[in-house]
Design an enzyme around this catalytic site. Structure first.
Site: not given
Length: 455
Positions: A42-44
């Site tokens: 999810m850090k994208d």
């Protein structure tokens, strides 16, 4: 559909119902599977937001270098953005992070600087400090600082929150996520609570982190901070992206419970996810068992993919060596100190004591190592072999104060640390310290661990 570059595929990840693991729980339990992002986490979402906001502000210029402290996943998102947009990357990481995370970052062209875990955030060796120094020293560089960069939370306010609201058709009643930088928890929670203020948000924390106690008391308690193994959640700082007013409850999850649940997600639900995903699901289900009712809908964020942890939670030998598999002795620090009498008193010396006095105490009590106190606070330690070496080199040190010759403090560990974890820590450190339920400090040595293994 044809995309211009890989970063255009970020977002719109699937929502999946938990079946076996949520059996017996009232209401519906859904997970948002963030490893479908191109960087497998999810850090994208926040990585591309931080880069594009920096470009708009003129902070990040063509040919620049992105420098960030990361536990791995943010680095991957930033690296993908850098590849697509033509930037260089340097990432600092704590040495507790998995080898897979380091190898993956290097595979996409990033330079990785590995820093020690067991130092304070303001120590010049910490991965926070090293990243800031590199940013100061390297011209045309950009330090996103995911902890305090509010573009982090904004990314989830703009994307994750609306996706969850749409996918559940507004039926969501509970939102649960691990809290590290705070962006995914708080950005998403802000959007969801704007749609329905009654939505309950549950933050998942880990033992060794300050978040839960700070939320409940408003006190930043350094006694809560000690080494833990789980990657990606918990902190020993208060990031600006953590808005405690948006988090209704915190639940702490042990390293072991998180690791075991991570493997169960793979085996029982077919979700090959990362370690903090196990933390999120274990904590959320504990809450759900007590509080969810018919008609409720809980959504849990699963942040990343299992390939980051092949050498750890998905490796039987690693799990066995840390006491996380059922064929191991699950005695803990709690069990060791429970065997001690109620009159137990920690042997210590004061920072202002003379070295002569400290040697007398150690000789009289036949101990090889001892904590150093300044008032009630543990500030250092003495070990006989290193103290002897110092006095041989400089005999006058016997008249010095303990504060002049002491070594760094022994590390504090969690009450529920298993014998395997305790054993690995005393091999790397010396003895370790632990606080019992009454806040009394105990020391645990190799002798204590050996004795526990034979009981």
């Amino acid at each position: 559909m044809i995309y211009n570059s890989i970063i255009d595929t970020i977002g719109n990840t699937p929502m999946v119902r938990l079946n076996r693991l949520a059996k017996g729980i009232k209401g519906e339990v859904l997970v948002k599977v963030e490893y479908f992002n191109p960087g497998n986490s999810m850090k994208d979402r926040m990585a591309i937001k931080m880069v594009e906001d920096a470009e708009k502000a003129g902070i990040l210029k063509p040919g620049g270098t992105i420098i960030e402290g990361t536990s791995g996943n943010t680095g991957m998102g930033l690296a993908l953005a850098a590849v697509a947009k033509g930037y260089k990357c340097i990432f600092t990481m704590a040495d507790k992070q998995s080898k897979e995370k380091i190898d993956i970052l290097r595979a996409v062209g990033a330079e990785v600087v590995v820093c020690p875990t067991n130092v304070t955030p303001d120590d010049p060796r910490s991965y926070y400090s090293v990243a800031r120094k590199l940013n100061r020293d390297i011209p045309n560089s950009f330090y996103p600082n995911q902890y305090d960069n509010l573009s982090n939370a904004a990314a989830h306010y703009e994307t994750t929150g609306p996706e969850i609201w749409k996918d559940t058709e507004g039926r969501i009643t509970h939102y649960a996520a691990g809290v590290g930088t705070g962006g995914s928890m708080c950005g998403t929670a802000k959007y969801l609570k704007e749609q329905n203020p009654g939505i309950v948000t549950v933050g998942i924390d880990t033992y060794g982190s300050v978040f839960k106690k700070y939320k409940e008391t408003g006190i930043f308690d350094e006694k809560e901070v000690y080494p833990y193994l789980t990657e990606g959640i918990g902190e020993d700082i208060l990031p600006k992206n953590v808005d405690f007013s948006l988090i209704n409850h915190f639940i702490k999850v042990t390293d072991k419970d998180a690791a075991v649940m991570t493997r169960r997600l793979a085996r029982e639900e077919g979700l090959f996810v990362g370690w903090s995903c196990g933390s999120a699901v274990h904590g959320a289900l504990e809450y759900a068992k007590e509080h969810l009712k018919e008609g409720d809908v809980m959504v849990i964020i699963l942040p990343d993919h299992g390939t980051r942890y092949l050498g750890k939670v998905y490796n039987d030998e690693w799990m066995r060596n840390h006491g996380f598999l059922e064929d191991k002795n699950f005695s803990t620090a709690r069990d060791i100190i429970a065997q001690r009498s109620g009159t137990y008193h920690l042997l210590s010396v004061k920072k202002t004591d003379s070295v002569k006095e400290a040697i007398t105490v150690m000789n009289t009590k036949s101990i090889s190592q001892i904590p150093v106190l300044d008032g009630e606070e543990v500030v250092g330690s003495l070990t006989d072999n290193k103290l002897l070496s110092k006095i041989i080199d400089n005999p006058q040190l016997k008249d010095a104060t303990v504060g002049e010759v002491m070594e760094p403090s022994m590390k504090f560990v969690a009450l529920d640390s298993t014998l395997d974890v305790l054993s690995s820590m005393v091999e790397k450190e010396k003895a370790v310290l632990v606080r019992d339920a009454l806040d009394k400090i105990h020391i645990i040595t190799k002798h204590d661990i050996l004795e526990a293994f034979t009981n």
